[in-house]
Every structure is written in structure tokens, then in C-alpha cells.
Design an enzyme around this catalytic site. Structure first.
Site, short mmCIF file in Angstrom:
data_model
loop_
_atom_site.label_atom_id
_atom_site.label_comp_id
_atom_site.label_asym_id
_atom_site.label_seq_id
_atom_site.Cartn_x
_atom_site.Cartn_y
_atom_site.Cartn_z
N GLU A 68 5.39 -19.63 41.47
CA GLU A 68 4.87 -18.87 42.60
C GLU A 68 3.38 -18.94 43.00
OE1 GLU A 68 6.94 -16.96 44.65
OE2 GLU A 68 8.61 -17.13 43.50
N SER A 102 46.41 33.46 22.59
CA SER A 102 45.99 33.84 21.22
C SER A 102 44.68 33.50 20.60
CB SER A 102 46.98 33.61 20.26
OG SER A 102 48.19 34.37 20.59
#
Length: 680
Positions: free
Chosen positions: A94, A364
Site C-alpha cells: 500500500e 401442581s
């Protein structure tokens, strides 16, 4: 004649001297102006830039559960964690003069202009890393002179305000690598399934070549072009002296392992739990959507990945493939409130509705709240009520006629231990009415039930809709000897700079005394003993457990705990479809047992702690009197100190035995430790 000839020459010299002087003055003034301009730029703040970062959600072992991002998947890492090979590869391809230029590479720019003129097209770029950073951070990609001038000014400002290493770090954390990966950390995870610090030279070279054209050089989309680009990068590194030709050849020949692109929903672990975390972040802790999605938060949670995997496996194993029966499972640590596993349904892709928070009738499994109230108000494990068909009158001459499952009644007096094990409805409603209907409401609320409850007779049988989360948290208070700890899912949240912005600890509240909580725990162990509603899975359980089943026409539950884990499991249909009592209603119990055992596998069984104020005595269950060594049947029962039976069984005494000597002959109050270990 000679003098005349010298006049033009002298004039020329004077002119040149003036021009030289003016040039020096111009250069001096320009230097001063440039200095002031640079000082001005140095003093001016750079435009605000918000770098979107990915938020990460972690399990309790540091494993990533999921990452959240809105378009830009980015995790910023310091330069020290980035391999030198990746930095060198990036510089080589780059901007090879990055560490020596002042933001602009004028020689490279001149060369690019010549090449472009030769080809009569823009062939070669000349942007430096600093210029690219300025463009990515602050500008659009418009190709206008105004944008180019702004880019140049911002480039100078970046060079004036940051060191080269800082600029390199910013660049590598900013640049786009394709497939929604921004920055080297996200790119390393996307392409190689590892942290950036673990990248090899071969991987670094391939990664460095991608930003020039992510769609063209992605190894997922075009491996041939990606390899060609890798070779270009390696050759550039060789030319710049970072590596030898041999190293370049070996790196190019290295075989790369790509994990494959995975969709976010396939990648996420515990998706229902993930959704719950995002809900808490926004609703409980009031962080914005922007912070959650783009803020780079680190959210540390309580989830146990191993337990979560086993929870999902248990749900998949027991839910039928041919029917849309759903399930919810929530497990938490009763001592800390930490949520360890959460399954909100059979398939997150089909339905994101989290049934852990859905409210259904518990049947229950609601009774333990009633029996805790009973133990707090004078009941003992041997308190007896008659189990027979009964009509209850309440309110303005209203009647309530409950039934036992299968119309099965003892038609005799049964005690609390038997009532819990057999899930006797008549005993429950009678207890409820004796205590007063408000007592159950108050007790359930104390333990953690937040749903709206009406004080009516049927409440004893669990007719109020509640969520599995409420049930697991409330049972955890019983397991924790009466100390409630609010459920905790998030331990702490850090912002992108590591600052702690949320830190959570479970809020602890004493909701009942240890003695009644322990007595209830011991009674609930009977559910898994012979004659109990959970006995059919007793062979699956290799440790002491306490719990309670619950069944309605539409819902099946088992909620229970060990000292280490409180667990609620619900099964049923979403659309109000009745369950098949044989094929559907019997699934929750083995599912619960399967997960409880596998979740705690590898951990030694833990006994329930016996608090002070409890006495354990042996009774003869046939007459509920204190057993002697001569009684053929003996049962260990715990009592609050002072409430244990005082009358001894005399039915099996040898002839001539003096009843006054029974104290010496009575069985020990407590089993030896080794017998307690093997009793279950």
C-alpha cells in the site's frame, strides 16, 4: 566602447541579484506562512469521527456467544497485537515509504502521473496510507476537487496530530476487508477463524492484498485471484527486504484453512439468551440501540456454554419430530442467581418467541409455595388431612369441586409428605382454605412470583399463569434456604475503551427462614421416591434432587433443584392445543432429569444443607409415631425443633419391654454420612 558593452551585463547582474533577493524573501515569507498554516492546522481539532465497532457478548468462560453490528463488523485491537508480518505486508503493497514521508509520497505521485499519461487513463494510484485513512474517516468517495483539497488538509492534520504507529493502528482497524469485516481483527475471524495475533505470514500476505478490491480478491469468491494477489504482496515484501525469497515461496505454497462463511444466526450460540441480553441492555440498563450495535461494547454474561449445549441437546432429544410440541428450559445457580442455560423453544429459526418468559398455568408445580406457607404456620411433615371428594364453598355461596388425577383418592387421612409425593389436590385445597387464600398469594409473591394472582380456592392448584423464569427463580429461593437472589444474566458491560459502565450482582433478600425452606426441600425429595409423581426418572438421577411436577390439559412442568442448580422445564403447544396425556404430557419429566444429570456430570453429588433448628427422627410411617429398633418399617423425617412426635410406637415391642426404656432403644436420629450418601 568597452564601458558601453558592460552596461547591459551589469544590469543583468543587478536584475538577477534583485530576483535572488526577492526569491529569498519569498521563500522566507512562504516558510513563515507555511509554519503559521501548519501551526493553525495543528491547533484545529480534527472533525469528529465515530468508528463503528462490533459489540461482543461473552459466556462465563470468556467464549464469544455472539457479535452485534450494524453494517460494519469491527473490533479494534492495539498495534501490539497485530503481527509484524501483517504490518510489513500492508506497507509493502500500500505505501512502502509510509514511515519516511510526511503524508504525501511526491515521488510516487509523479510516477503515477507519468504512467497515467502514458496509458491515457488512471492506471496507478498514489494515495498514501494517511490519505486513505483521512478519506475513510472523514470523507465520502466523491471525485471532486473540493473533496481532494479537504483530503489533503486532513492528511496534514493527521500527520501533525498522530505518530506513524498511531496512524498505522488506526488504518488497520478502519480499512474494509470484505464480507462486512472492517479492520484486521474482524477480517482474521472472517477469513481464517482466528484472532489477528495468530496469523501466519501466508495469511497476513493474503489479508493485506484484499483491501484493493474486496469483491475481487476475496478467497471465498475468487481463490485464484486471491492467490495471485498474495504472490504480489509477498514479492513486494521481498523487494523491500522484510522477508527472503525462500520465505516468500514457502508462504505462497502454504495451504490455507478457510472456516467458511457462516450466517449470523448459524454462528450465534444460545440465540434466545442472546435476545434476552439485548433486551436487558436496552430496557434495564437504558443503553441506546446505537451503543449496543455500534459501540464496541463487551458484555460479560453468566451463561455456561457446556450447560447450554446440553440443554439444547436434551430439548432436541425429547421433543417429538412429528408434532409441533414446544419446550422452555431455564437453569440458574440458586446461590448467585446466575442464569446458566436458557432454551426458549424447539427451533429459533422457526420462532424467536422466548417461552421462558411466556406465562402458562403451572398446575401442581405451584403447590410448594402453598406448603411453604403451611410449614411457616404450624404444619409439620406429619400434618394430616383427609383425601376424599370434597365440595368447597367460598365467596357468595360459590362452590369449587376439585378432583384428584384419575379420580384417585385415599379416602383416608394422609400427611403432608404423602400429599406432596402423590400431588393430592384435595389436601392442597384444604390446606389453602385453612390458611386463608391470601396467605398463598403473599408467600408466592415473597418468593418471586410477579404474575397477578387472585385469592380463590383454585389458586392452590396452579391456575394462575406464570413463566418458567418466575418458577425457577422462586424455587431457587427454597433451595437457597429461604434467601432469594434476583436472576442475573449480565455480570458487567465495558465500553470500547474498557471502562465498566454496568456491573451487576444478584440482589439478595431473606424471604423465609431456613428451617421451613429445608423441611419443604426434604419433602419435595419424596416426589422422586417410590409412589411419587417423578419416580419414573429416579434411575436417571445420581444425586439428591427436590422438585414438583405439574400438569394441566395444556401444560406439563417439572420444576426442581439440587444445591447447585435450580431448573424449570415446561412443555406444551403454542396455540392452545391440548396435550396427549400419554405421548405429550410425559415428556417434561425425563427432559428435566436428562438435563439435570448431564449438566452436573463431572461434579460430585451435593447434599442439601441441614440448618440449625432441625431435628431428624425415625418414625413408623404406618402410625406416624417414633420408631424403635423393633419397628419393621422406619422412615427418616425432619422436623422443626420441638415439633417432632413424642409418642413411641409400641406395636412391635417384645413382650415384657418397659415403654420407659424406649428412648435408649430408639433408632439414631441421623443416618451415618455414608448411608446418607447412598440412600438416594
Amino acid at each position: 566602447m568597452e564601458v558601453i558593452r558592460n552596461i547591459p551585463l551589469r544590469r543583468m547582474f543587478r536584475f538577477m541579484r534583485k530576483m535572488f533577493t526577492l526569491g529569498l524573501i519569498g521563500m522566507f515569507v512562504s516558510a513563515i506562512l507555511l509554519t503559521f498554516f501548519l501551526l493553525y492546522l495543528r491547533s484545529q481539532p480534527l472533525p469528529p469521527s465515530f468508528i463503528e465497532q462490533t459489540t461482543s457478548i461473552y459466556a462465563d468462560n470468556g467464549e464469544v456467544i455472539d457479535t452485534l453490528f450494524g453494517g460494519e463488523n469491527r473490533t479494534v485491537v492495539p498495534l501490539e497485537q497485530i503481527p509484524p508480518e501483517l504490518i510489513q505486508a500492508t506497507i509493502s503493497i500500500e505505501d512502502k515509504n509510509f514511515y519516511s514521508h510526511v503524508g504525501f509520497d511526491f515521488l510516487r505521485l509523479a510516477r503515477a502521473i507519468v504512467v497515467d499519461i502514458q496509458h491515457m487513463a488512471k492506471v496507478q494510484g498514489a494515495s498514501t496510507i494517511t490519505q486513505q485513512l483521512a478519506r475513510n474517516l472523514y470523507l465520502t468517495l466523491d471525485k471532486t476537487w473540493e473533496r481532494k483539497i479537504k483530503e489533503a488538509i486532513l492528511t496534514v492534520q493527521l500527520e501533525l496530530n498522530y505518530s506513524k504507529n498511531q496512524l498505522m493502528s488506526m488504518y488497520l482497524n478502519q480499512i474494509y476487508y470484505g464480507h462486512a469485516a472492517y479492520g484486521v481483527q474482524a477480517a482474521a475471524k472472517t477469513y481464517f477463524g482466528k484472532d489477528v495475533s495468530e496469523l501466519t505470514l501466508a495469511e497476513s500476505a493474503m489479508l493485506a492484498g484484499i483491501p484493493k478490491g474486496p469483491a475481487f480478491y476475496s478467497p471465498y469468491l475468487n481463490m485464484e485471484q486471491s492467490k495471485n494477489r498474495q504472490r504480489v504482496v509477498l514479492n513486494a515484501m521481498t523487494t523491500n527486504g522484510y522477508i527472503t525469497q525462500e520465505q516468500a515461496d514457502l508462504a505462497y505454497a502454504a495451504e490455507l484453512q478457510l472456516p467458511g462463511l457462516v450466517s449470523s444466526e448459524e454462528r450465534v450460540k444460545a440465540p434466545y439468551f442472546r435476545d434476552y441480553i439485548t433486551y436487558l441492555v436496552k430496557e434495564k440498563y437504558k443503553l441506546s440501540e446505537e451503543q449496543l450495535i455500534h459501540g464496541g461494547l463487551k458484555i460479560y454474561t453468566t451463561l455456561d456454554p457446556d450447560m447450554q449445549e446440553k440443554a439444547e441437546a436434551a430439548v432436541e432429544k425429547y421433543l417429538p419430530k412429528d408434532r409441533p410440541l414446544q419446550a422452555a428450559l431455564i437453569a440458574l445457580d440458586p446461590k448467585t442467581g446466575a442464569i446458566k442455560a436458557m432454551v426458549g423453544g424447539r427451533d429459533y429459526k422457526e420462532s424467536q418467541y422466548n417461552r421462558v418468559f411466556a406465562k402458562r398455568q403451572p398446575g401442581s408445580s405451584f403447590k410448594p409455595f402453598l406448603y411453604l406457607a403451611a410449614l411457616e404456620n404450624g404444619f409439620t411433615p406429619l400434618s394430616e388431612l383427609k383425601s376424599e371428594p370434597t365440595v368447597f364453598t367460598y365467596g357468595q355461596d360459590k362452590q369449587y369441586i376439585p378432583k384428584n388425577f384419575g379420580d384417585s383418592y385415599a379416602h383416608d387421612y394422609i400427611n403432608l409428605h404423602e400429599a406432596i409425593a402423590r400431588s393430592d389436590n384435595i389436601y392442597a385445597v384444604k390446606t389453602h382454605m385453612l390458611l386463608g387464600e391470601e396467605k398463598l398469594v403473599e408467600t408466592a409473591q415473597r418468593l418471586g412470583i410477579q404474575s397477578q394472582m387472585t385469592a380463590i380456592p383454585s389458586l392452590a392448584l396452579g391456575t394462575v399463569p406464570v413463566s418458567p423464569m418466575e418458577m425457577a427463580a422462586s424455587y431457587a429461593a427454597i433451595a437457597n434456604l429461604g434467601e432469594k437472589v434476583e436472576p442475573v444474566a449480565i455480570l458487567k458491560i465495558e465500553d470500547q475503551e474498557g471502562k465498566i459502565i454496568v456491573e451487576e450482582k444478584g440482589i439478595r433478600t431473606r424471604v423465609t427462614e431456613p428451617v421451613p425452606a429445608f423441611l419443604l426441600t426434604h419433602l419435595m425429595q419424596g416426589v422422586f421416591e417410590e409412589g411419587g409423581t417423578g419416580f419414573r426418572v429416579a434411575n436417571q438421577l445420581q444425586r439428591p434432587v427436590a422438585g414438583k411436577t405439574g400438569t394441566t390439559d395444556y401444560d406439563s412442568w417439572l420444576v426442581g433443584f439440587t444445591p447447585q442448580l435450580s431448573l424449570a422445564v415446561w412443555t406444551g403447544y403454542d396455540e392452545g392445543q391440548k396435550m396427549d396425556p400419554i405421548n405429550d404430557a410425559r415428556i417434561a419429566v425425563p427432559l428435566w432429569a436428562e438435563f439435570m444429570e448431564t449438566a452436573l456430570s463431572g461434579r460430585p453429588p451435593s447434599l442439601f444443607e441441614v440448618p440449625d433448628g432441625v431435628n431428624a427422627v425415625y418414625i413408623n410411617p404406618q402410625n406416624n409415631k417414633l420408631a424403635t429398633a423393633h419397628c419393621p418399617t422406619q422412615e427418616l423425617v425432619y422436623f422443626a425443633e420441638g415439633t417432632e412426635p413424642t409418642e413411641y410406637c409400641t406395636e412391635h415391642l417384645p413382650p415384657g419391654t418397659d415403654p420407659e426404656d424406649l428412648k435408649e432403644e430408639q433408632a439414631p436420629k441421623e443416618k451415618p454420612f455414608w448411608k446418607r450418601i447412598f440412600s438416594w
